[in-house]
Enzyme design. Structure first.
Site, PDB file in Angstrom:
ATOM      1  N   ASP A 255      -3.148  -4.090  -2.768  1.00 54.77           N
ATOM      2  CA  ASP A 255      -3.035  -3.925  -1.325  1.00 54.77           C
ATOM      3  C   ASP A 255      -2.627  -5.280  -0.734  1.00 54.77           C
ATOM      4  OD1 ASP A 255      -4.992  -1.945   1.027  1.00 54.77           O
ATOM      5  OD2 ASP A 255      -3.077  -2.975   1.234  1.00 54.77           O
TER       6      ASP A 255
HETATM    7  C1  GLC Z   1      -2.547  -2.162   4.544  1.00 54.92           C
HETATM    8  C2  GLC Z   1      -3.345  -0.986   4.030  1.00 54.92           C
HETATM    9  C3  GLC Z   1      -2.597  -0.148   3.041  1.00 54.92           C
HETATM   10  C4  GLC Z   1      -1.116  -0.161   3.354  1.00 54.92           C
HETATM   11  C5  GLC Z   1      -0.612  -1.579   3.151  1.00 54.92           C
HETATM   12  C6  GLC Z   1       0.867  -1.725   3.494  1.00 54.92           C
HETATM   13  O1  GLC Z   1      -3.376  -3.280   4.658  1.00 54.92           O
HETATM   14  O2  GLC Z   1      -4.626  -1.240   3.497  1.00 54.92           O
HETATM   15  O3  GLC Z   1      -3.141   1.175   3.116  1.00 54.92           O
HETATM   16  O4  GLC Z   1      -0.425   0.730   2.486  1.00 54.92           O
HETATM   17  O5  GLC Z   1      -1.355  -2.533   3.894  1.00 54.92           O
HETATM   18  O6  GLC Z   1       1.060  -1.429   4.841  1.00 54.92           O
END
Ligand code: GLC
Length: 733
Positions: A280
């Site tokens: 993430d």
């Molecule tokens: C965010 C979220 C994740 C998302 C990623 C890209 O922090 O936790 O669910 O897909 O970043 O946007």
């Protein structure tokens, strides 16, 4: 690799060699590429960088692409922009490896469907799969080849704003919806021009954040991990999901983005997942904040060694892996395996053959009428009728004067909900517009906001009251803003924000029959409304076609059939209050003080998991089991008859729950193991049959082995997680 050796040996003997399978052909190409790649180019494939929220890319990233130092982007979207970056990668870099373009397409790309928690309320996996396939078609046309969805985190705490992104509190419902969304996004072959690579997230346990506070610690037994939080991920892997996103949370002391037990032992070892694990957003860098890694190099080593292949936005791999390899702290084999996985999904996506998006196709596909129609149908199927005293609903289309009140009545932006892709507020049909369109020019539709979502003046309430007094019916639209759900949106209170409850009470006090429409992304504590207002519809954040869908239900063109995928508490003090809880040694007993309950609150929820009404009434009868006794490895069938005893065609969702009465490990009071949404005309009967086998009856025993233990099982078949017809059977050795 041994296949190639065998084939070359066979070639020498003149024995006809079977043609290489497409999968073997891909592995051969990967191996050939790997042999040519420098260490920097290998690390480039493990790097995802961020575009801007508007979909544009950062000019300083162009040179990194040209040097082969980036493998993927997130947020860059739109066929033209994607092609500009892709052309540099494919035509100017040394090895011409195409880029991946990822984006959060959870419930639509440009045509926005109801939020995932709403879609789960339909208990209709076919409809959910169709919604995902439409989202995929629009996203791929816009150059997005990878969606960071489905979010499959089980959420038992509605204070956690991200509950909106998933399918609620139950592992079975969550697993069914995970499979449906993976199949919708990826289809049978995600190289197709209308499919995208899916990404089950956030692996794992993220929804168990203590206090419902986003990014907070999670700590659970391996049994809870395996029985509650892992199943939807396993379902996604079994459905062929191409990627997994590792989560932010500390998981029982080892952060999920550096946890070899979940990322390697379970995901790779037990489930044989051969796709890519993406971290993430800066989750690898955050291993230092967790207090796991002393520095960036240690964070990179922990993550790569645990099984995180690609790094989102932070750049610790490219910065530290060369030195870690030189010092013998990381093996080149580990690095090569991560690169191999990334190249594998690029080949499976067909990017080497067809790297570019089609700008003409993008214009033709986005927001097509049939996509809007599907969004309208999905939204109507997601609506849950919570109360309908005196059959106030559906309203008559001949109503002459209607008051439509509330801060979300004429709102477009919030109805998209969070994570609304490339959805545009101007595309949204507001609830007021949907109602006005439904009734046509003959009806007088009066409107006043009455208050804002979070604050208001009493003057506005007075104006709303004045209008309600003139109307035959008052519809009050209240709830949350889109920003109150989703990431970093935990709430310590689940009450209606601001003075919205005051507004509802004032409208109700006029004596005009009142209908409350909820617009929200999580359960809300609305005990006063539940007790006093005659009709309540849970409409969630219903997406681009919200207004039309809600009007379809309000005026009876659609009979609501949704069911709650999550328990609604009476007060936040009851949390956790999920339905599949353990019995305890002192189950709540109102006549015995010394049992598990509160002095100042009920122990039952406001609305239970699986609950939802209809404009019709349904009767379930003739519960039959195929057998009274089975062996641990055998199955039995459970069937019931469902009859529509009402006057309207409608849907019922028949639900099957089990209870393992006594086992070597205590078991929940109920566990959902099957459901079916069925449409019946008035007087029509249907028969529904479920199969119960070892995969439904088993649990993880004291040695963490998945077993079916002999003993009595009770089953419940009904229309929610409360009540229903009961029977029992026995598993015998
Ligand atoms: C965010 C979220 C994740 C998302 C990623 C890209 O922090 O936790 O669910 O897909 O970043 O946007």
């Amino acid at each position: 690799m041994w296949m190639f050796g065998l084939m070359s040996a066979l070639l020498l003997t003149g024995i006809p060699v079977p043609p290489a399978s497409p999968a073997d052909e891909i592995e051969r190409k990967i191996a050939a590429l790997l042999r040519q790649m420098t260490l920097e180019e290998k690390l480039g494939q493990l790097q995802m960088l961020d575009g801007d929220v508007d979909g544009s890319y950062r000019p300083d990233h162009l040179d990194l692409v040209r040097r082969g130092l980036v493998g993927a982007f997130l947020n860059v979207r739109g066929a033209r922009r994607v092609n500009e970056l892709q052309r540099i990668a494919v035509e100017e870099s040394r090895l011409k490896i195409p880029l991946l373009f990822g984006f959060d397409v959870l419930h639509g790309y440009r045509t926005i469907f109801p939020v995932p928690l709403a879609e789960a309320s339909s208990w209709d996996p076919e409809a959910v799969q169709r919604a995902a396939s439409i989202a995929a078609a629009e996203a791929r046309a816009a150059g997005v080849t990878w969606t960071f969805a489905p979010m499959v985190d089980i959420a038992r705490d509605p204070r956690w704003g991200r509950i909106v992104e998933g399918s609620g509190e139950d592992p079975h419902l969550g697993s069914v919806m995970a499979r449906a969304r993976v199949r919708g996004f990826q289809g049978h072959d995600y190289s197709a021009s209308d499919r995208v690579l899916a990404c089950a997230k956030h692996f794992v346990g993220y929804g168990a954040a203590e206090g419902g506070r986003d990014y907070n610690t999670t700590d659970m037994s391996e049994r809870t991990l395996r029985e509650i939080y892992l199943p939807p991920f396993k379902a996604a892997v079994e459905a062929g999901v191409g990627t997994i996103m590792s989560a932010f949370n500390d998981l029982s002391g080892i952060p999920a983005s550096a946890n070899p037990f979940t990322l390697t032992t379970i995901l790779r070892g037990e489930w044989k997942f051969d796709g890519v694990v993406l971290s993430d957003y800066t989750a690898i860098e955050e291993l230092m904040a967790h207090g796991l890694a002393a520095d960036g190099a240690e964070a990179a080593r922990y993550a790569l060694d645990a099984g995180v292949d690609m790094e989102m936005v932070s750049r610790l791999y490219s910065r530290h892996v060369p030195q870690l390899i030189k010092e013998g702290k990381l093996s080149m084999a580990t690095l090569d395996e991560a690169v191999r996985r990334v190249l594998r999904i690029k080949f499976r996506l067909g990017l080497f053959e067809r790297p570019y998006a089609d700008e003409a196709r993008e214009r033709a596909v986005l927001l097509r009428p049939e996509h809007r129609a599907a969004a309208r149908e999905m939204a109507a199927r997601s609506i849950v009728l919570l109360k309908n005293e005196g059959h106030l609903l559906p309203l008559s289309k001949t109503v002459r004067t209607l008051a439509v009140i509330g801060p979300l009545a004429d709102d477009q932006r919030n109805l998209l909900g969070p994570w609304s892709g490339d959805g545009r507020a101007e595309d949204v049909v507001a609830i007021l517009s949907g109602i006005t369109a439904k009734l046509g020019p003959t009806a007088r539709v009066l409107h006043a906001r009455g208050c804002e979502i979070t604050d208001c003046s009493s003057r506005e309430i007075a104006e709303a009251v004045r209008l309600a007094r003139q109307a035959e019916v008052a519809i009050v639209v209240v709830g949350e803003s889109a920003e109150m759900s989703g990431e970093a949106a935990s709430r310590a209170s689940l009450d209606l924000p601001g003075r919205q409850l005051e507004l509802v009470k004032a409208i109700h006090a006029t004596g005009t029959p009142t209908v409350v429409l909820l617009v929200n992304g999580r359960p809300l504590t609305i005990p006063w409304i539940a007790e006093h207002v005659p009709a309540i519809l849970e409409t969630w954040f219903a997406g681009t076609e919200a207004g039309h869908a809600i009007a379809d239900v309000l005026f009876g063109d659609v009979n609501p059939g949704g069911k709650l995928p999550v328990t609604f508490p009476r007060s936040v003090g009851q949390i956790p209050i999920y339905y599949n809880h353990k019995r305890t040694g002192r189950p709540p007993n109102p006549t015995n003080k010394y049992t598990s309950k509160y002095l100042d609150e009920e122990v039952t929820p406001l609305f239970p998991f699986g609950y939802g009404l209809s404009y019709s009434q349904f009767q379930i009868s003739h519960l039959q089991l195929s057998r009274q006794r089975i062996r641990p490895d055998e199955s039995l069938t459970v069937s019931v008859e469902v009859e529509n005893i009402g006057s309207r065609t409608g849907d019922e969702v028949v639900q099957l729950y089990i209870c393992d009465v006594a086992a070597s490990v205590t078991r929940p009071v109920r566990e959902l193991k099957g459901f079916r949404r069925i449409t019946l005309r008035p007087g029509e009967k249907g028969r529904i049959t479920f199969t119960l086998g070892p995969e439904h009856l088993g649990f993880y025993d004291r040695q963490m082995q998945f077993i079916v233990e002999p003993g009595e099982f009770r089953i419940f078949v009904g229309t929610s997680s409360v009540g229903g017809l009961e029977a029992s059977f026995e598993v015998v050795q």
